[in-house]
Motif scaffolding. Structure first.
Motif, PDB file in Angstrom:
ATOM      1  N   LYS A   7       0.834  -1.203   0.000  1.00  0.00           N
ATOM      2  CA  LYS A   7       0.000   0.000   0.000  1.00  0.00           C
ATOM      3  C   LYS A   7       0.873   1.259   0.000  1.00  0.00           C
ATOM      4  O   LYS A   7       1.899   1.326   0.654  1.00  0.00           O
ATOM      5  CB  LYS A   7      -0.904  -0.020   1.233  1.00  0.00           C
ATOM      6  N   THR A   8       0.439   2.259  -0.748  1.00  0.00           N
ATOM      7  CA  THR A   8       1.152   3.533  -0.824  1.00  0.00           C
ATOM      8  C   THR A   8       1.232   4.179   0.548  1.00  0.00           C
ATOM      9  O   THR A   8       0.267   4.173   1.310  1.00  0.00           O
ATOM     10  CB  THR A   8       0.423   4.478  -1.800  1.00  0.00           C
ATOM     11  N   VAL A  34      -4.900   6.836   2.888  1.00  0.00           N
ATOM     12  CA  VAL A  34      -3.491   6.573   2.596  1.00  0.00           C
ATOM     13  C   VAL A  34      -2.709   6.670   3.910  1.00  0.00           C
ATOM     14  O   VAL A  34      -2.872   7.617   4.672  1.00  0.00           O
ATOM     15  CB  VAL A  34      -2.943   7.570   1.553  1.00  0.00           C
ATOM     16  N   GLY A  75       6.425   4.406  -5.682  1.00  0.00           N
ATOM     17  CA  GLY A  75       5.029   4.819  -5.598  1.00  0.00           C
ATOM     18  C   GLY A  75       4.674   5.546  -4.322  1.00  0.00           C
ATOM     19  O   GLY A  75       3.597   6.127  -4.223  1.00  0.00           O
ATOM     20  N   ASP A  76       5.566   5.540  -3.337  1.00  0.00           N
ATOM     21  CA  ASP A  76       5.340   6.272  -2.087  1.00  0.00           C
ATOM     22  C   ASP A  76       5.617   7.755  -2.301  1.00  0.00           C
ATOM     23  O   ASP A  76       6.063   8.182  -3.362  1.00  0.00           O
ATOM     24  CB  ASP A  76       6.268   5.757  -0.976  1.00  0.00           C
ATOM     25  N   TYR A  95       7.694   9.795  -5.190  1.00  0.00           N
ATOM     26  CA  TYR A  95       7.277  11.180  -5.405  1.00  0.00           C
ATOM     27  C   TYR A  95       7.814  11.992  -4.224  1.00  0.00           C
ATOM     28  O   TYR A  95       7.635  11.600  -3.073  1.00  0.00           O
ATOM     29  CB  TYR A  95       5.752  11.232  -5.455  1.00  0.00           C
ATOM     30  N   HIS A 154      -3.393   8.081  -5.799  1.00  0.00           N
ATOM     31  CA  HIS A 154      -2.907   6.886  -5.099  1.00  0.00           C
ATOM     32  C   HIS A 154      -3.833   6.363  -4.001  1.00  0.00           C
ATOM     33  O   HIS A 154      -3.515   5.370  -3.359  1.00  0.00           O
ATOM     34  CB  HIS A 154      -1.534   7.161  -4.499  1.00  0.00           C
ATOM     35  N   LYS A 157      -4.728   2.500  -3.466  1.00  0.00           N
ATOM     36  CA  LYS A 157      -4.001   1.610  -4.388  1.00  0.00           C
ATOM     37  C   LYS A 157      -3.091   0.674  -3.611  1.00  0.00           C
ATOM     38  O   LYS A 157      -2.461   1.055  -2.650  1.00  0.00           O
ATOM     39  CB  LYS A 157      -3.177   2.413  -5.381  1.00  0.00           C
TER      40      LYS A 157
END
Length: 158
Positions: A7-8, A34, A75-76, A95, A154, A157
């Motif tokens: 998971k992000t 998130v 992806g984090d 990011y 995100h 996701k």
């Protein structure tokens, strides 16, 4: 933290993160489902900090940066004022966002690192810039905008 996590997550370099941003991060991350984690040195320890979202680590010049670098995954998101940390996480597909709402990216990070070096040389010569200025309402809006943009892409996701 589990290295196999899918998971992000948002990792916050919390030693120098303004309290206004901490509140924005918590509210927006929770509303989008998130996960987030504030990482700080023991120098900033608070007994009232929520241990579910705060990690305190040994003091050391780069200890927080190393912790984040070792736990972040593609992806984090990393929120930091540290251009060096931003450059390292970008290479991992992460990011990176400054506390003033500036998106760090591969196309401009080398220029940012060069300016950081020049500023360090000026400080060594005794020419100080007086430190960072207080966050403006524009900084907060810019930060919120980019955080929401990331969260929207995100949220949930895996």
């Amino acid at each position: 933290m589990d290295k196999q996590r899918k998971k992000t997550m948002i990792f916050i370099d919390a030693d120098a993160c303004p309290k206004e941003l901490k509140k924005i991060i918590e509210e927006q991350a929770l509303s989008h489902g998130v996960g987030y984690r504030f990482i700080a040195s023991f120098q900033h320890y608070s007994p009232t900090a929520d241990k579910n979202v705060w990690t305190f680590i040994d003091d050391g010049k780069e200890a927080v940066d190393l912790f984040i670098l070792n736990h972040v995954q593609k992806g984090d998101m990393v929120i930091t004022q540290d251009i060096g940390l931003a450059s390292l996480v970008l290479s991992k597909g992460v990011y990176a966002l400054s506390t003033r709402g500036k998106e760090y990216n591969q196309d401009t990070i080398d220029t940012s690192l060069s300016f950081r070096y020049l500023y360090q040389m000026e400080r060594k010569k005794g020419r100080y810039g007086g430190g960072p200025k207080k966050l403006s309402s524009e900084d907060l809006e810019q930060f919120s905008y980019h955080l929401l943009k990331f969260l929207s892409l995100h949220a949930g996701k895996e």
